[in-house]
Motif scaffolding. Sequence first.
Motif, PDB file in Angstrom:
ATOM      1  N   ILE A   1       0.801  -1.219   0.000  1.00 21.24           N
ATOM      2  CA  ILE A   1       0.000   0.000   0.000  1.00 21.24           C
ATOM      3  C   ILE A   1       0.836   1.273   0.000  1.00 21.24           C
ATOM      4  O   ILE A   1       0.490   2.263  -0.642  1.00 21.24           O
ATOM      5  CB  ILE A   1      -0.999  -0.019   1.179  1.00 21.24           C
ATOM      6  N   GLY A   2       1.991   1.267   0.696  1.00 18.82           N
ATOM      7  CA  GLY A   2       2.776   2.492   0.779  1.00 18.82           C
ATOM      8  C   GLY A   2       3.424   2.882  -0.538  1.00 18.82           C
ATOM      9  O   GLY A   2       3.766   4.033  -0.757  1.00 18.82           O
ATOM     10  N   GLY A   3       3.628   1.906  -1.421  1.00 19.34           N
ATOM     11  CA  GLY A   3       4.261   2.198  -2.692  1.00 19.34           C
ATOM     12  C   GLY A   3       5.725   2.561  -2.571  1.00 19.34           C
ATOM     13  O   GLY A   3       6.288   3.202  -3.445  1.00 19.34           O
ATOM     14  N   SER A   4       6.360   2.158  -1.478  1.00 20.89           N
ATOM     15  CA  SER A   4       7.749   2.555  -1.256  1.00 20.89           C
ATOM     16  C   SER A   4       8.702   1.400  -1.566  1.00 20.89           C
ATOM     17  O   SER A   4       8.293   0.258  -1.712  1.00 20.89           O
ATOM     18  CB  SER A   4       7.937   2.982   0.193  1.00 20.89           C
ATOM     19  N   GLU A   5       9.975   1.774  -1.654  1.00 20.00           N
ATOM     20  CA  GLU A   5      11.019   0.781  -1.868  1.00 20.00           C
ATOM     21  C   GLU A   5      11.044  -0.200  -0.702  1.00 20.00           C
ATOM     22  O   GLU A   5      11.131  -1.422  -0.886  1.00 20.00           O
ATOM     23  CB  GLU A   5      12.343   1.539  -1.960  1.00 20.00           C
ATOM     24  N   LEU A   6      10.928   0.344   0.520  1.00 22.24           N
ATOM     25  CA  LEU A   6      10.893  -0.485   1.722  1.00 22.24           C
ATOM     26  C   LEU A   6       9.750  -1.484   1.649  1.00 22.24           C
ATOM     27  O   LEU A   6       9.894  -2.659   2.009  1.00 22.24           O
ATOM     28  CB  LEU A   6      10.732   0.429   2.937  1.00 22.24           C
ATOM     29  N   GLY A   7       8.586  -1.002   1.146  1.00 20.80           N
ATOM     30  CA  GLY A   7       7.420  -1.867   1.070  1.00 20.80           C
ATOM     31  C   GLY A   7       7.664  -3.039   0.142  1.00 20.80           C
ATOM     32  O   GLY A   7       7.299  -4.178   0.446  1.00 20.80           O
ATOM     33  N   MET A   8       8.284  -2.776  -1.003  1.00 22.05           N
ATOM     34  CA  MET A   8       8.527  -3.877  -1.930  1.00 22.05           C
ATOM     35  C   MET A   8       9.500  -4.885  -1.343  1.00 22.05           C
ATOM     36  O   MET A   8       9.286  -6.099  -1.406  1.00 22.05           O
ATOM     37  CB  MET A   8       9.048  -3.359  -3.264  1.00 22.05           C
ATOM     38  N   ALA A   9      10.581  -4.375  -0.721  1.00 19.99           N
ATOM     39  CA  ALA A   9      11.545  -5.282  -0.099  1.00 19.99           C
ATOM     40  C   ALA A   9      10.859  -6.110   0.974  1.00 19.99           C
ATOM     41  O   ALA A   9      11.063  -7.328   1.059  1.00 19.99           O
ATOM     42  CB  ALA A   9      12.701  -4.492   0.494  1.00 19.99           C
ATOM     43  N   ALA A  10       9.999  -5.452   1.787  1.00 21.93           N
ATOM     44  CA  ALA A  10       9.321  -6.171   2.862  1.00 21.93           C
ATOM     45  C   ALA A  10       8.404  -7.242   2.295  1.00 21.93           C
ATOM     46  O   ALA A  10       8.303  -8.336   2.855  1.00 21.93           O
ATOM     47  CB  ALA A  10       8.528  -5.195   3.723  1.00 21.93           C
ATOM     48  N   THR A  11       7.728  -6.927   1.163  1.00 20.77           N
ATOM     49  CA  THR A  11       6.816  -7.910   0.583  1.00 20.77           C
ATOM     50  C   THR A  11       7.567  -9.153   0.113  1.00 20.77           C
ATOM     51  O   THR A  11       7.171 -10.281   0.424  1.00 20.77           O
ATOM     52  CB  THR A  11       6.069  -7.286  -0.603  1.00 20.77           C
ATOM     53  N   VAL A  12       8.672  -8.927  -0.633  1.00 18.46           N
ATOM     54  CA  VAL A  12       9.415 -10.085  -1.139  1.00 18.46           C
ATOM     55  C   VAL A  12       9.987 -10.887   0.035  1.00 18.46           C
ATOM     56  O   VAL A  12       9.931 -12.129   0.049  1.00 18.46           O
ATOM     57  CB  VAL A  12      10.547  -9.616  -2.077  1.00 18.46           C
ATOM     58  N   TYR A  13      10.480 -10.181   1.037  1.00 17.57           N
ATOM     59  CA  TYR A  13      11.052 -10.831   2.216  1.00 17.57           C
ATOM     60  C   TYR A  13       9.989 -11.648   2.933  1.00 17.57           C
ATOM     61  O   TYR A  13      10.216 -12.799   3.323  1.00 17.57           O
ATOM     62  CB  TYR A  13      11.603  -9.735   3.125  1.00 17.57           C
ATOM     63  N   PHE A  14       8.798 -11.077   3.079  1.00 19.03           N
ATOM     64  CA  PHE A  14       7.730 -11.783   3.771  1.00 19.03           C
ATOM     65  C   PHE A  14       7.327 -13.035   3.006  1.00 19.03           C
ATOM     66  O   PHE A  14       7.119 -14.098   3.604  1.00 19.03           O
ATOM     67  CB  PHE A  14       6.518 -10.868   3.947  1.00 19.03           C
ATOM     68  N   VAL A  15       7.236 -12.920   1.661  1.00 15.45           N
ATOM     69  CA  VAL A  15       6.850 -14.097   0.881  1.00 15.45           C
ATOM     70  C   VAL A  15       7.918 -15.168   1.015  1.00 15.45           C
ATOM     71  O   VAL A  15       7.598 -16.361   1.116  1.00 15.45           O
ATOM     72  CB  VAL A  15       6.604 -13.724  -0.593  1.00 15.45           C
ATOM     73  N   LEU A  16       9.186 -14.763   1.046  1.00 20.72           N
ATOM     74  CA  LEU A  16      10.265 -15.741   1.210  1.00 20.72           C
ATOM     75  C   LEU A  16      10.098 -16.507   2.517  1.00 20.72           C
ATOM     76  O   LEU A  16      10.206 -17.739   2.558  1.00 20.72           O
ATOM     77  CB  LEU A  16      11.615 -15.009   1.182  1.00 20.72           C
TER      78      LEU A  16
END
Lengths: 105, 471
Positions: B309-324
């Motif tokens: 939702i935030g659309g930030s770089e941190l958000g994308m990294a967190a999403t991939v990390y969480f899926v991992l």
Amino acid sequence: MIEGVPLSHILVVSSIMFFVGVYGFVTRKNLLTMLISTELILNAVNINFVAFNRYLYPDKMEGHFFSLFIIAIAAAEAAVAIAIFISLYRNLKSIDVEDVDSLKH
Amino acid sequence: MSWEQFLLMRHELLLILAAVVVLVAEIATGEDKNGINHTAIWLMASITVVGFLPAPVGKLFGGMYVVDSLRLAMKNTLNIGLLIVFLQSARWLNSKENQGRVSEFYLLLLASVIGVNYLISSGNFLMFYLSLELTTIPVAALAAYEQYKSRSAEAGIKLILSSAFSSGILLFGLSIIYGVTGSLDFSLAVFAGAGSLGIVGFIFFFSGLAFKISIVPFHLWTADVYEGAPTNISAYLSVVSKGAAVFILILTFFSFFRELQDVWQGVIFATAIITMTVGNLFAIRQKNLKRFLAFSSIAQAGFIFLGVIGGSELGMAATVYFVLIYVFSNLAAFGVVNIVAVNSGKESMEDYNGLYRTNPRLSLVMMLALFSLAGIPPVAGFFGKFFLFTAAAEGGFYALLIIAVLNAIISLYYYLLVVKAMFINKSENPISGFTSDFYTRLSLVICVLGMIGIGFIGEIYDYLQSISFGL
């Protein structure tokens, strides 16, 4: 440009087809009719793609190609779906949605 | 097109090769199909390892196929998931009723994961649609794998019909997007000035994709399919298919649909809240563990949206990390459910009463997995959730954050119900002790190492952060 037929007419037809498909999918009780409803939806999309391509962007062929791919994939999907219907029919002797209810909470 | 350019498609080409090898092995072997298990598993293991080697990046076919470091990391994540699913399936495929159709299982799953890899790399809506279908159709056939059980066929029907319906809706959105933009490419700025018709197209597109991620209100097929399908297929659906759909969602939202940020933030805000809440509330009342894990995975999808939702770089990294992390924790839980079901045929929560007395190590793995899903430190799930919450807080979505934290507490309750059943509840006739096969043990060891290791190795997150991009 096709003589005398504006783009909006074609879009109205395709939208009606789409929503008839959605309505059929939700209300029909027979699995085969539900599959046919999804085919209606896909064909509505095909009409959309071809019409947009022909009327708005006639110099490129992207829309035409997309609809060709949709037709091919719809065939594959129908093949798998009907194979599963046959497997279910062997077990239950019915392809009515009302009978397919063993999975409930 | 030169040879070096083909190497960009390394993941996909290797997987296609593996599928061909499995096909030939099916023809070459006689009655005993056990060799195919070993072939497929070790091929997949080597493909997963090769995937981690440094690789060139670039574009192919006029931008239809894109590969960069981020997409490579996503592909590797999901390939690990498939490898673990393979490891967990070997014991079940050796059972008597599956004799003679072992190779179909591997072939169809390999086909599906080829679709997953192409899906992540797609740079064009045509490529996107083709690979999305390639991801789903083989899995529908696999959901109906147990041909003498009507429940399995029922799961297959529910999966194929809802996926056909959802891809129809998605395509209608694509056709509108094509109408307003005149192009099917994902490249930037094409969407600018698309107007309100563009928003309609976007909403249709999102609903189609939400079916695949099983976002509420498009989740109705999930629990039924997960319960009826073979456990390994449910595991695959809940991890690899869902992960791929999440990845392509975040990639398209951050590039193609960036002009519509206001619209998609609203949509994600609403769906994240109802997905978390409905998933959690329904998970509480489940008695069957596969259904339970289905609703838990719906709730997890809601948490993933906090990163988007935030659309930030941190958000994308967190999403991939969480899926991992989610790959390891969810597959550990499914692995335990699977091996217990294969050995004893039991999969309801009462059957797990007193499991610790008879199978202590399995219970410990299950406990770690559930702790990781719930987000209890020191297991990696905690760090995954922590970064997701950070990303949402950074974007200023405090209301969403509070609801997410409340939901995390609810989820703690039902995850601990299973732990309580295994460790505290007494049972007259608990599941008798059994020894699992080598591959299942290996998969659970990998999962445990992943769940514990990923949280503590900070380099993984730093690397993901360095390759991510924001709006």
